[in-house]
Motif scaffolding. Structure first.
Motif, PDB file in Angstrom:
ATOM      1  N   MET A 110       0.845  -1.184   0.000  1.00  0.00           N
ATOM      2  CA  MET A 110       0.000   0.000   0.000  1.00  0.00           C
ATOM      3  C   MET A 110       0.884   1.240   0.000  1.00  0.00           C
ATOM      4  O   MET A 110       2.003   1.211   0.529  1.00  0.00           O
ATOM      5  N   PRO A 115      -7.816   3.508  11.338  1.00  0.00           N
ATOM      6  CA  PRO A 115      -8.074   2.934  10.017  1.00  0.00           C
ATOM      7  C   PRO A 115      -8.942   3.791   9.111  1.00  0.00           C
ATOM      8  O   PRO A 115      -8.693   3.859   7.903  1.00  0.00           O
ATOM      9  N   ALA A 144      -7.225   5.388   5.816  1.00  0.00           N
ATOM     10  CA  ALA A 144      -7.738   4.897   4.534  1.00  0.00           C
ATOM     11  C   ALA A 144      -7.939   6.040   3.549  1.00  0.00           C
ATOM     12  O   ALA A 144      -7.765   5.872   2.332  1.00  0.00           O
ATOM     13  N   SER A 188      -4.810   6.751   1.500  1.00  0.00           N
ATOM     14  CA  SER A 188      -4.267   5.672   0.671  1.00  0.00           C
ATOM     15  C   SER A 188      -4.289   6.067  -0.801  1.00  0.00           C
ATOM     16  O   SER A 188      -5.284   6.592  -1.309  1.00  0.00           O
ATOM     17  N   GLU A 235      -3.946   0.175  -3.134  1.00  0.00           N
ATOM     18  CA  GLU A 235      -4.350  -0.846  -2.181  1.00  0.00           C
ATOM     19  C   GLU A 235      -3.550  -2.130  -2.381  1.00  0.00           C
ATOM     20  O   GLU A 235      -2.759  -2.251  -3.315  1.00  0.00           O
ATOM     21  N   SER A 236      -3.797  -3.093  -1.534  1.00  0.00           N
ATOM     22  CA  SER A 236      -2.999  -4.306  -1.448  1.00  0.00           C
ATOM     23  C   SER A 236      -2.951  -5.085  -2.750  1.00  0.00           C
ATOM     24  O   SER A 236      -3.931  -5.167  -3.491  1.00  0.00           O
ATOM     25  N   ILE A 246      -9.260  -2.316   1.122  1.00  0.00           N
ATOM     26  CA  ILE A 246      -9.341  -1.762   2.471  1.00  0.00           C
ATOM     27  C   ILE A 246     -10.567  -2.286   3.202  1.00  0.00           C
ATOM     28  O   ILE A 246     -10.519  -2.575   4.395  1.00  0.00           O
ATOM     29  N   TYR A 255     -13.164  -3.601   7.791  1.00  0.00           N
ATOM     30  CA  TYR A 255     -11.811  -3.480   7.259  1.00  0.00           C
ATOM     31  C   TYR A 255     -11.229  -4.876   7.037  1.00  0.00           C
ATOM     32  O   TYR A 255     -11.434  -5.779   7.853  1.00  0.00           O
ATOM     33  N   THR A 256     -10.518  -5.035   5.953  1.00  0.00           N
ATOM     34  CA  THR A 256      -9.938  -6.337   5.658  1.00  0.00           C
ATOM     35  C   THR A 256      -8.803  -6.653   6.637  1.00  0.00           C
ATOM     36  O   THR A 256      -8.163  -5.754   7.188  1.00  0.00           O
ATOM     37  N   HIS A 304      -5.887  -7.884   5.935  1.00  0.00           N
ATOM     38  CA  HIS A 304      -4.586  -7.439   5.430  1.00  0.00           C
ATOM     39  C   HIS A 304      -4.393  -5.936   5.607  1.00  0.00           C
ATOM     40  O   HIS A 304      -3.293  -5.483   5.930  1.00  0.00           O
ATOM     41  N   TYR A 305      -5.455  -5.156   5.382  1.00  0.00           N
ATOM     42  CA  TYR A 305      -5.324  -3.712   5.588  1.00  0.00           C
ATOM     43  C   TYR A 305      -4.989  -3.409   7.040  1.00  0.00           C
ATOM     44  O   TYR A 305      -4.079  -2.611   7.324  1.00  0.00           O
TER      45      TYR A 305
END
Length: 203
Positions: free
Chosen positions: A61, A82, A86, A89, A92-93, A99, A178-179, A181-182
């Motif tokens: 990210m 977060p 966000a 950002s 993203e991943s 996100i 929120y994920t 990974h985020y």
């Protein structure tokens, strides 16, 4: 907004990580955090004016806000923001999970909130025949389709109670979370900045 990752879990993930500084020239930095001789959950923090990139095993990210992004993410506690972060950002991943993701539990809770509001407004209790019939209809036509955001909202829009009553006409809920990974990545940024500054990490 919910996420399964906790600070305690993150700290367990990186408890053996060590910091290796590849470059440290003002706001130009390139720093690796990893378990020695192991790439599992390793990550890099790379900064340049107005930008910070986190990359590695858990995704990539890029954020942008101020000249020195270590100051933006700085602080002595492992607290994250977060929703605000966000907004900063720029990408993203790499995993494509982004996100936010659909939260079927939040959707089902929202539907039940509307159901309970209807009972209260109409002086009904859950055992009344009308309430039972309504819940059965909601289950068959909406709740059984909650695993997909598209199917869930199609079901909401197509739901009519008592033939002509658009029950969910004003349905306005945020049914995302929120994920994983985020959340992991922003915890890693905060933790990495703290380690770089030589501050003890507190929970």
């Amino acid at each position: 907004m919910k996420c399964e990752l906790t600070k305690e879990q993150f700290l367990r993930d990186i408890k053996r990580h060590e910091m290796t500084i590849k470059q440290d020239d003002g706001v130009f930095r390139h720093i690796k955090f990893s378990i020695p001789n192991n790439s599992n959950m390793h990550f890099y923090l790379t900064t340049w004016p107005n930008h910070l990139c986190i990359s590695g095993d858990m995704g990539t990210m890029v954020f942008s806000r101020i000249n020195d992004m270590f100051e933006f993410f700085g602080g002595g506690e492992l607290e994250v923001n977060p929703s605000y972060w966000a907004q900063k950002s720029m990408s993203e991943s790499q995993f494509g999970c982004g996100i936010e993701e659909w939260d079927s539990d939040a959707f089902e809770e929202a539907v039940m909130d509307e159901y309970n509001n209807y009972l209260e407004e109409n002086d009904l209790n859950e055992d009344d025949e009308q309430a039972v019939e309504l819940l059965e209809q909601m289950t068959d036509e909406i709740l059984d389709y909650s695993e997909s955001d598209h199917e869930a909202y199609v079901a909401i829009n197509n739901f009519y109670y008592d033939s002509n009553y658009n029950f969910f006409e004003d349905f306005r809920y945020n049914c995302t979370k929120y994920t994983y990974h985020y959340m992991w990545l922003i915890h890693a940024i905060k933790w990495g900045v703290i380690k770089y500054k030589g501050v003890d990490v507190t929970i």
